[in-house]
Design a protein around this motif. Structure first.
Motif, short mmCIF file in Angstrom:
data_model
loop_
_atom_site.label_atom_id
_atom_site.label_comp_id
_atom_site.label_asym_id
_atom_site.label_seq_id
_atom_site.Cartn_x
_atom_site.Cartn_y
_atom_site.Cartn_z
N TYR A 55 33.29 4.09 107.12
CA TYR A 55 33.45 3.38 106.82
C TYR A 55 34.18 2.42 105.99
CZ TYR A 55 31.25 5.37 102.64
OH TYR A 55 31.24 5.90 101.32
N ARG A 56 34.97 3.66 105.36
CA ARG A 56 36.18 3.47 104.11
C ARG A 56 37.62 2.92 104.95
NH1 ARG A 56 34.25 8.63 101.32
NH2 ARG A 56 34.34 8.82 103.95
N ASP A 57 37.91 3.03 106.23
CA ASP A 57 38.64 2.62 107.07
C ASP A 57 38.27 1.05 107.74
OD1 ASP A 57 39.95 4.62 106.15
OD2 ASP A 57 39.46 5.88 107.78
N VAL A 58 36.79 0.97 108.39
CA VAL A 58 36.61 -0.33 108.94
C VAL A 58 36.02 -1.25 108.29
CG1 VAL A 58 34.77 -1.04 110.55
CG2 VAL A 58 35.62 1.36 111.04
N LEU A 59 35.37 -1.67 106.79
CA LEU A 59 34.82 -2.34 106.50
C LEU A 59 36.19 -3.49 106.35
CD1 LEU A 59 31.19 -1.44 105.34
CD2 LEU A 59 31.85 -2.36 106.59
N PHE B 179 31.51 1.32 95.81
CA PHE B 179 32.41 0.92 97.81
C PHE B 179 31.47 -0.04 98.64
CE2 PHE B 179 34.29 0.59 101.63
CZ PHE B 179 35.54 0.14 101.56
N LEU B 180 30.51 0.56 99.00
CA LEU B 180 29.78 -0.48 99.73
C LEU B 180 29.55 -1.85 99.78
CD1 LEU B 180 27.55 2.46 101.99
CD2 LEU B 180 29.83 0.73 103.03
N ALA B 181 29.23 -2.27 98.62
CA ALA B 181 27.91 -3.67 97.71
C ALA B 181 29.68 -4.23 97.71
CB ALA B 181 27.53 -2.43 96.28
N GLY B 182 30.63 -3.78 96.99
CA GLY B 182 32.30 -4.24 97.13
C GLY B 182 32.04 -5.59 98.76
N GLU B 183 32.27 -4.34 99.69
CA GLU B 183 32.57 -4.78 100.87
C GLU B 183 31.42 -6.19 101.32
OE1 GLU B 183 35.46 -4.30 102.99
OE2 GLU B 183 35.88 -3.86 100.78
N GLU C 11 13.13 5.10 96.44
CA GLU C 11 13.68 6.01 95.58
C GLU C 11 15.17 5.32 95.07
OE1 GLU C 11 10.83 8.41 97.44
OE2 GLU C 11 12.82 7.22 98.68
N SER C 12 15.92 4.54 95.90
CA SER C 12 17.09 4.65 95.94
C SER C 12 17.72 2.98 95.93
CB SER C 12 18.28 5.02 96.75
OG SER C 12 18.13 4.39 98.35
N SER C 13 16.06 2.44 96.24
CA SER C 13 16.40 0.53 96.05
C SER C 13 16.99 0.25 95.04
CB SER C 13 14.64 -0.15 96.65
OG SER C 13 14.32 0.02 95.78
N HIS C 14 16.82 0.51 93.64
CA HIS C 14 16.90 0.12 92.23
C HIS C 14 18.59 0.40 92.10
CE1 HIS C 14 16.67 5.10 91.25
NE2 HIS C 14 17.55 3.90 89.77
N MET C 15 19.65 1.36 93.08
CA MET C 15 20.37 1.47 92.74
C MET C 15 21.14 0.56 93.37
SD MET C 15 20.90 5.24 92.24
CE MET C 15 19.54 6.24 94.04
N TRP C 16 20.72 0.55 94.36
CA TRP C 16 21.01 -1.23 95.87
C TRP C 16 20.91 -1.98 94.86
CZ3 TRP C 16 24.83 -0.63 98.59
CH2 TRP C 16 24.54 0.50 100.21
N ARG C 17 19.94 -2.04 94.18
CA ARG C 17 19.83 -3.67 93.28
C ARG C 17 20.72 -4.14 92.36
NH1 ARG C 17 14.60 -6.01 90.23
NH2 ARG C 17 15.63 -7.62 89.24
N ASP C 18 21.19 -2.83 91.29
CA ASP C 18 22.57 -3.02 90.69
C ASP C 18 23.60 -3.47 91.53
OD1 ASP C 18 20.13 -2.35 88.95
OD2 ASP C 18 20.90 -0.59 88.00
N ASP C 19 24.18 -2.18 92.09
CA ASP C 19 25.42 -2.83 93.30
C ASP C 19 25.67 -3.72 93.39
OD1 ASP C 19 26.28 0.15 92.10
OD2 ASP C 19 25.22 0.74 93.35
N LEU C 20 24.81 -3.93 94.29
CA LEU C 20 25.13 -5.85 94.65
C LEU C 20 24.97 -6.47 93.53
CD1 LEU C 20 22.28 -5.15 97.63
CD2 LEU C 20 24.89 -5.81 98.17
N GLN C 21 24.03 -6.60 92.48
CA GLN C 21 24.55 -7.12 91.57
C GLN C 21 25.72 -7.91 91.11
OE1 GLN C 21 20.54 -6.74 89.07
NE2 GLN C 21 19.88 -8.65 89.99
N THR C 22 25.78 -6.27 90.49
CA THR C 22 27.65 -5.94 90.16
C THR C 22 28.47 -6.54 91.06
OG1 THR C 22 26.74 -3.86 88.65
CG2 THR C 22 29.06 -4.02 88.58
N ALA C 23 28.72 -6.37 92.25
CA ALA C 23 29.92 -6.79 93.51
C ALA C 23 29.72 -8.66 93.04
CB ALA C 23 29.20 -6.19 94.67
#
Length: 188
Positions: free
Chosen positions: A17-21, A81-85, A101-113
């Motif tokens: 994904y680091r090459d494709v996105l 990285f994924l949230a930024g992309e 267990e990780s949904s709150h981390m996705w929330r934070d990273d998507l908002q940061t992005a």
């Protein structure tokens, strides 16, 4: 970048994904099911007892061995990285499926992005696979972190008309090979 598969409705790229996105153009929506978090990987156990007696085995506690899920867990750097992309690619909605267990981390990273968090939904897994160890209930759902491109307005509904016609779904295919699928949207 060469497509792994392509037809009138979908194009698949097989790669990291680091090459494709970074090579993809913006799309209407990003729908993604990335690898599980470290919590899930460290908790995955088999039903078979550990053979050695170093931590229990046949003379001690019921020690089960960790299961290799076949792909690496998703770490904090990967998630950021994924949230930024996703923020760069999605012109409207971003939906990320994950362990609860990780949904709150996705929330934070998507908002940061730069995406606006809307809510966390649940994908109810009817007939989900039993726990590997067989000693506890299976997970009956996955969290879906739902975010939208900022800038006001609600952008319609996820199940509404998608006029420009491009959406993307991502999934894990291995520890270093994660595929992304651009798709043509259809009006519902």
């Amino acid at each position: 970048m060469k497509a792994y598969y392509e037809d009138a409705f979908v194009t698949l790229y097989h790669g990291d994904y680091r090459d494709v996105l970074p090579r993809l153009e913006p799309v209407d929506h990003v729908i993604c099911d990335p690898p599980y978090s470290e919590h899930v990987h460290s908790s995955a156990r088999s039903q078979r007892m550990q053979a050695s007696n170093d931590r229990g085995g046949r003379y001690g506690a019921d020690v089960r061995r960790n299961v290799d899920l076949g792909f690496a867990h998703l770490g904090a750097d990967d998630r950021a990285f994924l949230a930024g992309e996703f923020a760069r690619l999605a012109q409207r909605w971003t939906l990320v499926f994950s362990d609860t267990e990780s949904s709150h981390m996705w929330r934070d990273d998507l908002q940061t992005a730069g995406l606006d968090y809307v809510r966390t939904g649940a994908w109810i897994k009817v007939g989900s696979t039993p726990q590997f160890s067989g000693d506890r209930p299976a997970t009956g759902f996955e969290a879906v972190t739902i975010a939208h491109q900022g800038g006001g307005g609600n952008g319609g509904t996820v199940a509404g008309s998608m006029p420009s016609g491009r959406t993307r779904s991502c999934s894990h295919a291995g520890s270093t090979t994660r595929g992304c699928t651009p798709r043509r949207s259809r009006s519902l």
